[in-house]
Design a protein around this motif. Structure first.
Motif, short mmCIF file in Angstrom:
data_model
loop_
_atom_site.label_atom_id
_atom_site.label_comp_id
_atom_site.label_asym_id
_atom_site.label_seq_id
_atom_site.Cartn_x
_atom_site.Cartn_y
_atom_site.Cartn_z
N ARG A 1 88.14 6.27 12.52
CA ARG A 1 87.50 6.24 11.20
C ARG A 1 86.95 4.85 10.89
O ARG A 1 85.88 4.70 10.28
N GLN B 1 83.70 4.40 12.82
CA GLN B 1 82.63 5.19 12.21
C GLN B 1 82.13 4.53 10.93
O GLN B 1 80.91 4.49 10.67
N ALA B 2 83.07 4.01 10.12
CA ALA B 2 82.66 3.33 8.89
C ALA B 2 81.86 2.07 9.20
O ALA B 2 80.88 1.75 8.53
N ARG C 1 80.04 1.53 11.91
CA ARG C 1 78.72 1.92 12.41
C ARG C 1 77.81 2.35 11.27
O ARG C 1 76.58 2.20 11.35
N ALA C 2 78.40 2.89 10.20
CA ALA C 2 77.59 3.34 9.08
C ALA C 2 77.01 2.18 8.28
O ALA C 2 75.89 2.26 7.76
N VAL C 3 77.76 1.09 8.16
CA VAL C 3 77.31 -0.03 7.32
C VAL C 3 76.66 -1.14 8.13
O VAL C 3 75.96 -2.00 7.56
N GLU D 1 65.36 -2.06 5.97
CA GLU D 1 65.62 -0.82 6.70
C GLU D 1 64.43 0.11 6.55
O GLU D 1 63.78 0.16 5.49
#
Length: 307
Positions: free
Chosen positions: A277, A280-281, A283-285, A298
């Motif tokens: 988790r 994944q967090a 990679r998201a930010v 972006e």
């Protein structure tokens, strides 16, 4: 081959040590006494319901798994002691304790041990160490044997914390031994299946009611009553909660109850999920962070309605 032989020899030494240790024999006699009192108070059928039998069987299995792992834990605890020695932390001179009687030294040892245990217990109720301590809270039928439902990694954490927090005191070994036996017997006592309070002494000596609220599977009880012996530590640090008789269910939400294999692997499974988790967090930010740091905006979706 020698390593395998030494490992097996270490297991047998651990077994012999448990069986021949006078302190362990005292604990075994105490458990038998509690069992006799429980049967006399409730009756055989109520005391040994199917759920209780399953709970005790799982606890005994976990206890024996820990016996097998003890040689490895000894080695790791020795490494912790070596690292502590390298820190060069000064200790209290033995002469400070020389004129005190054993009973007074034992009281000092008990007080210091419970203070250290409060803080390592509080740490184990936090995110990353909770998967280790959750095994102790998995018991749905809390009883005297629940004392021994602990994961091997929790034993290592406790030994390590005692090395760091208590070694510098330099207390005599006999005082530490007496104090440890008293604490163990009391720890068994607070786990027995009764709702006893200690009345005017409730803030001085932990009661079964005090500790049953610690094991209660209700959100308002999570992380409360962390001291093993002295509830005034919880009062001092804001974690005391005994609203009255404890009729709440025992256990820990989301933790297997009596599945020994899952409980043994539980810390590794939970840590792997937490790490996944976290990745994944991240990679998201991460794209947003990189874009902000480099001044590059972006990419935004094309607005087909724009002119």
């Amino acid at each position: 081959m020698d390593g395998i032989v030494n490992f097996i020899t270490g297991i047998f030494d651990a077994w012999r040590g448990q069986a021949s240790d006078p302190g362990k024999q005292c604990v075994f006699a105490f458990l038998l006494l509690l069992l006799a009192l429980d049967i006399a108070r409730k009756g055989w059928r109520i005391s040994w319901s199917r759920r209780a039998v399953e709970s005790v069987a799982a606890t005994l299995a976990i206890f024996h798994i820990n016996i097998v792992l003890i040689p490895g834990l000894w080695l790791l605890s020795g490494e912790i002691e070596t690292l502590y020695g390298l820190l060069g932390i000064p200790s209290v001179p033995g002469a400070v304790w020389g004129n005190l009687p054993v009973w007074a030294l034992s009281l000092v040892a008990i007080l210091a041990h419970d203070f250290a245990n409060y803080w390592n217990h509080r740490l184990m109720h936090m995110k990353w160490l909770w998967p280790v301590h959750a095994i102790h809270h998995s018991d749905p039928v809390v009883n005297g044997l629940t004392t021994y439902r602990v994961h091997a990694l929790e034993m290592l954490v406790m030994w390590g914390s005692y090395t760091v927090l208590l070694t510098w005191l330099g207390l005599p070994a006999d005082a530490i031994g007496i104090g440890a036996l008293i604490l163990l017997l009391h720890n068994i006592y607070v786990h027995i299946d009764v709702d006893w309070s200690h009345g005017p002494l409730r803030m001085l000596v932990a009661s079964p009611r005090f500790h049953r609220w610690h094991h209660a599977d209700v959100p308002e009880a999570y992380g409360k009553n962390l001291a093993n012996l002295f509830p005034f530590f919880d009062w001092m640090f804001g974690t005391y909660r005994v609203p009255g008789p404890c009729n709440a269910p025992m256990g820990a939400a989301g933790v297997p109850r009596n599945d020994v294999v899952q409980l043994t692997l539980w810390p590794l499974l939970e840590w792997s999920q937490m790490a996944t988790r976290g990745v994944q967090a991240l990679r998201a930010v991460l794209p947003g962070w990189l874009a902000r740091d480099t001044g590059v905006r972006e990419p935004r979706p094309l607005d087909v309605k724009a002119e």
